[in-house]
Design an enzyme around this catalytic site. Structure first.
Site, PDB file in Angstrom:
ATOM      1  N   HIS A 107     -10.097   1.418   2.152  1.00  0.00           N
ATOM      2  CA  HIS A 107      -9.575   2.750   2.510  1.00  0.00           C
ATOM      3  C   HIS A 107     -10.720   3.723   2.825  1.00  0.00           C
ATOM      4  CE1 HIS A 107      -5.226   2.774   2.099  1.00  0.00           C
ATOM      5  NE2 HIS A 107      -5.284   2.147   0.942  1.00  0.00           N
TER       6      HIS A 107
ATOM      7  N   CYS B  80       0.843  -1.204   0.000  1.00  0.00           N
ATOM      8  CA  CYS B  80       0.000   0.000   0.000  1.00  0.00           C
ATOM      9  C   CYS B  80       0.875   1.249   0.000  1.00  0.00           C
ATOM     10  CB  CYS B  80      -0.887  -0.018   1.248  1.00  0.00           C
ATOM     11  SG  CYS B  80      -1.952   1.417   1.402  1.00  0.00           S
TER      12      CYS B  80
ATOM     13  N   HIS C 263      -9.244  -3.661  -1.641  1.00  0.00           N
ATOM     14  CA  HIS C 263      -8.221  -2.892  -0.915  1.00  0.00           C
ATOM     15  C   HIS C 263      -8.580  -1.400  -0.903  1.00  0.00           C
ATOM     16  CE1 HIS C 263      -3.807  -2.023   0.050  1.00  0.00           C
ATOM     17  NE2 HIS C 263      -4.299  -0.837  -0.263  1.00  0.00           N
ATOM     18  N   GLU C 264      -8.961  -0.867  -2.068  1.00  0.00           N
ATOM     19  CA  GLU C 264      -9.254   0.574  -2.176  1.00  0.00           C
ATOM     20  C   GLU C 264     -10.568   0.932  -1.468  1.00  0.00           C
ATOM     21  OE1 GLU C 264      -6.799   2.254  -3.002  1.00  0.00           O
ATOM     22  OE2 GLU C 264      -5.674   0.703  -4.038  1.00  0.00           O
TER      23      GLU C 264
END
Ligand code: ZN
Length: 206
Positions: free
Chosen positions: A190, A143, A186-187
């Site tokens: 966030h 990341c 993953h995004e």
């Protein structure tokens, strides 16, 4: 009759003022975000990383949705352009980036579509995972906000997302497979204040 005209004028001014103030309310970028977007217009933006305490706290915050008016604003155009330059920085390249990583607490991500010809980066507004298929599998991740580290994270290889179209704000759904589905997870994490290190096993230095 003479007195009526000024009243009409006042009413018109009030209506225009109300319209402008209502319209402004629909743009949700705050002063700090606008300042950041303007300062890094057409350039690489500084990344928030876990190495700084205040950044680390910011990365844990929940992002807010973007409105149609946000998308139509010049701020949005400038932000997406700078985010693209940031994720494509030859010195620190990524396959995805989320707006909070550059200090913008909005539900916006860019994902490199490794599953499409030419592997283009695409932006997704207000993305949500609405369903998954199959079991999770472990895979390696890094990341931009966690410099120098890698770890193994369990993710789905088949997800269906819902988002607002970048052009017309219409709600769209799409099913994504393979490693590109991992990037999306993953995004989107966030945007919920979650970093991969919260879920990872075998975290090591790169
Ligand atoms: Zn990340």
């Amino acid at each position: 009759m003479k007195n009526i005209r000024p009243i009409y004028s006042i009413v018109t001014i009030l209506l225009v003022a109300m319209f402008i103030s209502c319209n402004n309310k629909s743009i949700t970028f705050n002063d700090k975000e606008i300042e950041l977007i303007n300062r890094y217009k057409n350039s690489i933006m500084p990344l928030k990383t876990i190495n700084t305490e205040s950044d680390s706290i910011f990365l844990r915050e929940i992002s807010t949705p973007l409105t149609k008016e946000d998308l139509e604003s010049s701020y949005f155009q400038e932000l997406t352009h700078s985010m693209l330059m940031t994720v494509n920085n030859p010195e620190n390249e990524g396959v995805g980036i989320a707006a909070p990583q550059v200090g913008i607490g909005k539900q916006l991500i860019a994902v490199q579509r490794l599953d499409k010809e030419g592997e283009p980066f695409e932006f997704y507004v207000n993305p949500k995972i609405i369903s998954t298929c199959g079991d999770k599998e472990f895979g390696g991740e890094g990341c931009l906000s966690v410099p120098g580290m890698r770890g193994d994270v369990e993710r789905y290889r088949n997800i269906t997302i819902e988002y607002n179209d970048i052009e017309n704000f219409e709600i769209k759904t799409e099913t994504i497979e393979g490693f590109t589905a991992v990037i999306f997870q993953h995004e989107i994490d966030h945007l919920n204040g979650t970093l991969y290190i919260d879920k990872a096993e075998n975290i090591t230095n790169k």
